[in-house]
Design a protein around this motif. Structure first.
Motif, short mmCIF file in Angstrom:
data_model
loop_
_atom_site.label_atom_id
_atom_site.label_comp_id
_atom_site.label_asym_id
_atom_site.label_seq_id
_atom_site.Cartn_x
_atom_site.Cartn_y
_atom_site.Cartn_z
N SER A 1 -6.43 6.76 -9.56
CA SER A 1 -5.49 6.24 -8.56
C SER A 1 -5.30 7.32 -7.50
N ASN A 2 -4.82 6.92 -6.34
CA ASN A 2 -4.61 7.87 -5.24
C ASN A 2 -3.16 8.30 -5.21
N ASN A 3 -2.93 9.60 -5.07
CA ASN A 3 -1.59 10.13 -4.85
C ASN A 3 -1.46 10.43 -3.36
N PRO A 4 -0.78 9.55 -2.63
CA PRO A 4 -0.69 9.73 -1.17
C PRO A 4 0.09 10.97 -0.76
N GLN A 5 0.93 11.49 -1.65
CA GLN A 5 1.72 12.69 -1.34
C GLN A 5 0.81 13.88 -1.02
N PHE A 6 -0.35 13.94 -1.66
CA PHE A 6 -1.29 15.05 -1.45
C PHE A 6 -2.57 14.58 -0.77
N CYS B 1 -6.17 12.93 -2.87
CA CYS B 1 -5.89 13.37 -4.23
C CYS B 1 -6.04 12.17 -5.16
N MET B 2 -7.03 12.27 -6.04
CA MET B 2 -7.31 11.17 -6.97
C MET B 2 -6.85 11.59 -8.37
N VAL B 3 -6.07 10.74 -9.01
CA VAL B 3 -5.41 11.05 -10.27
C VAL B 3 -6.14 10.38 -11.43
N TRP B 4 -6.55 11.18 -12.42
CA TRP B 4 -7.15 10.66 -13.64
C TRP B 4 -6.07 10.54 -14.72
N SER B 5 -5.22 11.56 -14.82
CA SER B 5 -4.12 11.56 -15.78
C SER B 5 -3.03 12.47 -15.21
#
Length: 134
Positions: free
Chosen positions: A26-31, A38-42
């Motif tokens: 998922s994308n973390n728009p804050q970063f 910033c792509m989040v795996w966990s």
């Protein structure tokens, strides 16, 4: 809290972000901005997709062409062989490639997936109870 941030140089930021979304990030728009996503795996593992221009601000070395040369392999564990297969199939459908066939080590099944820039991910499921006894 310890976290892992993997920084990858990519040629097409939006296309790469969509690829990683398709395989479960998922994308973390804050970063994220127009130079980085910033792509989040966990909660502890992140992949920073950086334009070549942005990536160059962190190093004096030339950016390797990961389509032709390997600089690293990135491995992600999944909760089942079915999840490994589904993730790789989603990656292929999103435009990625599978450079190797599935490898079965008895206690671990592993498949490879390359993104558009040639960054190679090893996706695997491991059942430690099947690990050979020494």
């Amino acid at each position: 809290m310890k976290q892992v941030f993997i920084n990858l140089a990519v040629k097409d930021l939006d296309k790469s972000m969509n690829f990683y979304k398709q395989i479960g990030f998922s994308n973390n728009p804050q970063f994220s901005d127009h130079t980085a996503k910033c792509m989040v795996w966990s909660e502890h593992i992140f992949v920073m997709l950086l334009t070549h221009e942005k990536f160059k601000t962190f190093t004096t070395k030339p950016i390797a062409n990961a389509k032709n040369e390997i600089a690293g392999l990135f491995s992600l564990s999944l909760e089942s062989v079915e999840q490994v297969n589904a993730t790789v199939e989603k990656g292929i459908a999103a435009g990625g490639t599978e450079p190797n066939e599935m490898r079965d080590y008895g206690f671990m099944q592993q498949r490879s997936l390359e993104d558009f820039d040639g960054h190679t991910w090893e996706l695997f499921y491991m059942d430690i109870t099947k690990f050979p006894q020494q």
